[in-house]
Write an enzyme that holds these catalytic residues in place. Structure first.
Site, PDB file in Angstrom:
ATOM      1  N   LYS A 182       0.844  -1.191   0.000  1.00  0.00           N
ATOM      2  CA  LYS A 182       0.000   0.000   0.000  1.00  0.00           C
ATOM      3  C   LYS A 182       0.888   1.252   0.000  1.00  0.00           C
ATOM      4  O   LYS A 182       1.469   1.628   1.029  1.00  0.00           O
ATOM      5  CB  LYS A 182      -0.894  -0.009   1.254  1.00  0.00           C
ATOM      6  CG  LYS A 182      -1.916   1.083   1.269  1.00  0.00           C
ATOM      7  CD  LYS A 182      -1.556   2.090   2.355  1.00  0.00           C
ATOM      8  CE  LYS A 182      -2.314   3.354   2.307  1.00  0.00           C
ATOM      9  NZ  LYS A 182      -1.870   4.314   1.314  1.00  0.00           N
TER      10      LYS A 182
ATOM     11  N   GLU B  54       9.860   2.527  10.525  1.00  0.00           N
ATOM     12  CA  GLU B  54      10.829   3.605  10.294  1.00  0.00           C
ATOM     13  C   GLU B  54      10.035   4.897  10.264  1.00  0.00           C
ATOM     14  O   GLU B  54       9.138   5.053   9.436  1.00  0.00           O
ATOM     15  CB  GLU B  54      11.575   3.410   8.969  1.00  0.00           C
ATOM     16  CG  GLU B  54      12.593   2.287   8.988  1.00  0.00           C
ATOM     17  CD  GLU B  54      13.687   2.472  10.023  1.00  0.00           C
ATOM     18  OE1 GLU B  54      13.933   3.609  10.470  1.00  0.00           O
ATOM     19  OE2 GLU B  54      14.292   1.456  10.409  1.00  0.00           O
TER      20      GLU B  54
ATOM     21  N   CYS C 287      13.615  11.890   5.796  1.00  0.00           N
ATOM     22  CA  CYS C 287      13.624  11.552   7.219  1.00  0.00           C
ATOM     23  C   CYS C 287      15.012  11.749   7.807  1.00  0.00           C
ATOM     24  O   CYS C 287      15.162  11.961   9.006  1.00  0.00           O
ATOM     25  CB  CYS C 287      13.153  10.114   7.412  1.00  0.00           C
ATOM     26  SG  CYS C 287      14.045   8.981   6.348  1.00  0.00           S
TER      27      CYS C 287
ATOM     28  N   GLU D  92       9.244  17.368  14.190  1.00  0.00           N
ATOM     29  CA  GLU D  92       9.608  17.177  12.785  1.00  0.00           C
ATOM     30  C   GLU D  92       8.718  18.062  11.910  1.00  0.00           C
ATOM     31  O   GLU D  92       7.493  17.980  11.995  1.00  0.00           O
ATOM     32  CB  GLU D  92       9.409  15.709  12.377  1.00  0.00           C
ATOM     33  CG  GLU D  92       9.914  15.458  10.973  1.00  0.00           C
ATOM     34  CD  GLU D  92       9.648  14.041  10.482  1.00  0.00           C
ATOM     35  OE1 GLU D  92       8.502  13.577  10.582  1.00  0.00           O
ATOM     36  OE2 GLU D  92      10.595  13.400   9.991  1.00  0.00           O
TER      37      GLU D  92
HETATM   38  P1  NAD Z   1       2.197   9.054   7.009  1.00  0.00           P
HETATM   39  O1  NAD Z   1       2.449   8.430   8.330  1.00  0.00           O
HETATM   40  O2  NAD Z   1       1.155  10.093   6.911  1.00  0.00           O
HETATM   41  O3  NAD Z   1       1.807   7.936   5.947  1.00  0.00           O
HETATM   42  C1  NAD Z   1       2.620   6.812   5.732  1.00  0.00           C
HETATM   43  C2  NAD Z   1       1.772   5.700   5.138  1.00  0.00           C
HETATM   44  O4  NAD Z   1       0.830   5.270   6.127  1.00  0.00           O
HETATM   45  C3  NAD Z   1       0.959   6.141   3.923  1.00  0.00           C
HETATM   46  O5  NAD Z   1       0.938   5.109   2.968  1.00  0.00           O
HETATM   47  C4  NAD Z   1      -0.417   6.349   4.522  1.00  0.00           C
HETATM   48  O6  NAD Z   1      -1.468   6.211   3.593  1.00  0.00           O
HETATM   49  C5  NAD Z   1      -0.463   5.220   5.552  1.00  0.00           C
HETATM   50  N1  NAD Z   1      -1.501   5.370   6.589  1.00  0.00           N
HETATM   51  C6  NAD Z   1      -2.078   6.501   7.023  1.00  0.00           C
HETATM   52  N2  NAD Z   1      -3.031   6.197   7.947  1.00  0.00           N
HETATM   53  C7  NAD Z   1      -3.029   4.861   8.106  1.00  0.00           C
HETATM   54  C8  NAD Z   1      -3.773   3.941   8.906  1.00  0.00           C
HETATM   55  N3  NAD Z   1      -4.724   4.357   9.735  1.00  0.00           N
HETATM   56  N4  NAD Z   1      -3.495   2.636   8.801  1.00  0.00           N
HETATM   57  C9  NAD Z   1      -2.528   2.187   7.981  1.00  0.00           C
HETATM   58  N5  NAD Z   1      -1.805   3.005   7.170  1.00  0.00           N
HETATM   59  C10 NAD Z   1      -2.051   4.321   7.239  1.00  0.00           C
HETATM   60  O7  NAD Z   1       3.623   9.602   6.486  1.00  0.00           O
HETATM   61  P2  NAD Z   1       3.917  10.409   5.158  1.00  0.00           P
HETATM   62  O8  NAD Z   1       3.376  11.794   5.322  1.00  0.00           O
HETATM   63  O9  NAD Z   1       3.537   9.636   3.947  1.00  0.00           O
HETATM   64  O10 NAD Z   1       5.529  10.459   5.180  1.00  0.00           O
HETATM   65  C11 NAD Z   1       6.260  11.373   5.916  1.00  0.00           C
HETATM   66  C12 NAD Z   1       6.798  10.739   7.179  1.00  0.00           C
HETATM   67  O11 NAD Z   1       7.562   9.580   6.852  1.00  0.00           O
HETATM   68  C13 NAD Z   1       7.743  11.627   7.947  1.00  0.00           C
HETATM   69  O12 NAD Z   1       7.449  11.554   9.320  1.00  0.00           O
HETATM   70  C14 NAD Z   1       9.114  11.011   7.677  1.00  0.00           C
HETATM   71  O13 NAD Z   1      10.091  11.265   8.654  1.00  0.00           O
HETATM   72  C15 NAD Z   1       8.772   9.586   7.588  1.00  0.00           C
HETATM   73  N6  NAD Z   1       9.831   8.840   6.886  1.00  0.00           N
HETATM   74  C16 NAD Z   1      10.664   8.060   7.621  1.00  0.00           C
HETATM   75  C17 NAD Z   1      11.689   7.360   7.004  1.00  0.00           C
HETATM   76  C18 NAD Z   1      12.613   6.482   7.801  1.00  0.00           C
HETATM   77  O14 NAD Z   1      13.228   5.610   7.202  1.00  0.00           O
HETATM   78  N7  NAD Z   1      12.729   6.672   9.100  1.00  0.00           N
HETATM   79  C19 NAD Z   1      11.841   7.442   5.611  1.00  0.00           C
HETATM   80  C20 NAD Z   1      10.974   8.264   4.897  1.00  0.00           C
HETATM   81  C21 NAD Z   1       9.951   8.946   5.545  1.00  0.00           C
END
Ligand code: NAD
Length: 478
Positions: free
Chosen positions: A172, A247, A281, A380
């Site tokens: 997903k 992550e 990130c 963040e």
């Molecule tokens: P997000 O948490 O909003 O979404 C991540 C994923 O989770 C998306 O596919 C989203 O649709 C899904 N999601 C949302 N609600 C959900 C639910 N209730 N159940 C299951 N899945 C759900 O994050 P984002 O805005 O897409 O990405 C940005 C974030 O990602 C930042 O916090 C960034 O630091 C982090 N990030 C971390 C790393 C790492 O390796 N540590 C790498 C890249 C991004």
């Protein structure tokens, strides 16, 4: 609906309901119409992965190797076109988009090799006439949930090891970047993906993602995204007694000591704080600078920022593309206003920009005179916004660097072997960089963090086997 890019469920391209995927550099440009799966389709995808599991988990290693190698080859052969798609839907520059696409190919290639090197051990028993085998088996159906900021590389570094080690997948991607995910699924299918072994379900996290969390038929979830959603994933996994790997966010420190090479320090700070629009990130969002070099460093960073071109991600010469969407832009601007209210000095940028096409353009923002207690230093932001925190010496710099709920990456610029060595040992982060940006990692070694940034075992390299397999110890009497 014509031109609809559909979900892949049990080997069929399905779905009727779609949403437009907009280019953040030009919101008049529709990248494509992509299906939004329903909860029912998500459950169908999970069932398909479950049905495909017995066959795939016992498939030959050459079959898996060939699938991943062909996928790597096609991604590499199409790097310019796929890199362009990535930049068009996510907004990072074309050079960054192509670079990330090449990275995705390298990851598939690495795990194609790993298929042929599956580890196992034979060891003697403490009892006579007994032999012991320690083997790794697949975990089962793996749920893969990814964010929007690395739409090629992050899916690759989860899908490739999942398939290499014999798991089946329900994937997903983030709503904002279905294009790259769809392209990866198509390429895998062309490379010989058996029916149901990988299922793509595009759609909302609250629908499709939640259906994965609620399903007892998903045996493991690997998630990259925000800390808040990560906690929900973890709670669901505890409830369903399944393995998970998270992550999440970062607030990565980059320390600049008095003895640092100024050019190296400025390049590392600017590239990791602001390139990819600061939406990494591993971005350096807290730049912790010793007082002896502080003013020279800030002057040089401002000068460097002045020379950067913020424009359409696809235009040659652009250094920084737009923010990914309107809501992220709003969040960035709110934090910039908050920084001013908190008493930090906006030394550069922070204004919304107009360009030829309607898009989410923002000047990089550099705050100075910030403290580590301010919200702009603790939370963040996930945009092109960084704070400079002035410190007296190395000891104070290390204390400030570690005073954060996060622990993904940490960097230091110094000519001192003593401080570099001490920092590598004492920085509370999963990855430490000396005289290098905090962002920018290799694909064949472990990736991950500590504290609120990560939970579970490491991703990438041979360490990925820890999450995507489960260990069995067998005893045989002869
Ligand atoms: P997000 O948490 O909003 O979404 C991540 C994923 O989770 C998306 O596919 C989203 O649709 C899904 N999601 C949302 N609600 C959900 C639910 N209730 N159940 C299951 N899945 C759900 O994050 P984002 O805005 O897409 O990405 C940005 C974030 O990602 C930042 O916090 C960034 O630091 C982090 N990030 C971390 C790393 C790492 O390796 N540590 C790498 C890249 C991004």
């Amino acid at each position: 609906m014509t031109g609809l890019h559909r979900n892949l469920i049990a080997g069929e391209w399905l779905g009727s309901d779609g949403a437009p995927n907009l280019n953040p550099s030009n919101t008049n440009d529709v990248v494509g119409i992509y299906a939004r799966a329903s909860q029912k389709e998500a459950r169908d995808a999970i069932h398909a992965a479950r049905a495909a599991y017995p066959g795939w988990s016992r498939s030959g290693i050459l079959e898996r190797h060939t699938l991943l190698r062909k996928t790597a080859d096609e991604i590499l052969a199409r790097k310019d076109e796929l890199g362009r798609l990535l930049s068009r839907e996510e907004g990072k520059t074309l050079a960054e988009g192509i670079g990330e696409t090449v990275r995705a190919s390298q990851i598939f290639d690495f795990f194609a090799g790993e298929c042929l090197r599956l580890p196992g051990e034979i060891v003697p028993s403490v009892r006579s006439n007994i032999g012991i085998e320690i083997t790794r088996e697949p975990v089962g159906v793996v749920g893969i949930i990814t964010p929007w900021n690395f739409p090629m590389a992050i899916p690759a570094w989860k899908i490739a090891p999942a398939l290499a080690y014999g798991n089946t997948v329900v994937f997903k991607p983030a709503e904002l970047v279905p294009g790259c995910a769809h392209a990866i699924a198509e390429i895998l299918q062309r490379a010989g993906l058996p029916k149901g072994v990988l299922n793509l379900i595009m759609g909302k996290g609250s629908d499709v993602g939640q259906a994965m969390l609620d399903s007892p038929d998903v045996n493991a979830i690997t998630f990259t995204g925000s800390t808040g959603i990560g906690q929900r994933v973890a709670a669901s996994c505890v409830e369903h007694k399944r393995k998970y790997q998270l992550e999440m966010g970062g607030k990565n420190p980059f320390v600049v000591l008095d003895d640092a090479d100024l050019t190296t320090a400025v390049e590392a700070a600017v590239s990791s704080a602001f390139f990819s629009t600061g939406q990494r990130c591993t971005a350096s969002s807290r730049i912790i600078v010793a007082e002896g070099i502080h003013d020279r460093f800030v002057t040089a960073v401002v000068e460097r920022l002045n020379g950067l071109v913020i424009d359409d991600a696809l235009k040659p010469g652009t250094n920084i593309g737009p923010v990914v969407d309107e809501s992220q832009l709003r969040q960035d601007v709110e934090y910039i206003e908050l920084g001013k209210l908190e008493g930090a000095k906006l030394a550069f940028g922070g204004n919304k920009l107009q360009r030829e096409t309607p898009g989410f353009y923002l000047e990089p923002a550099l705050f100075t005179e910030a403290t580590n207690e301010m919200r702009i230093s603790r939370e963040e932001i996930f945009g092109p916004v960084a704070t400079v925190i002035r410190v007296k010496n190395y000891e104070e710099a290390l204390a400030v660097a570690n005073d954060t709920p996060f622990g993904l990456s940490a960097g230091i610029a110094t000519a001192s072997l003593k401080y570099a060595t001490h920092f590598k040992r004492n920085a509370e982060a999963g990855m430490v960089m000396v005289n290098l940006p905090t962002a920018g990692v290799d694909f064949h070694v472990p990736f991950g963090g500590r504290k609120s940034s990560s939970q579970g075992s490491r991703e990438q390299g041979t360490y990925a086997a820890e999450f995507f397999t489960t260990v069995k110890t067998s005893y045989t009497s002869s």
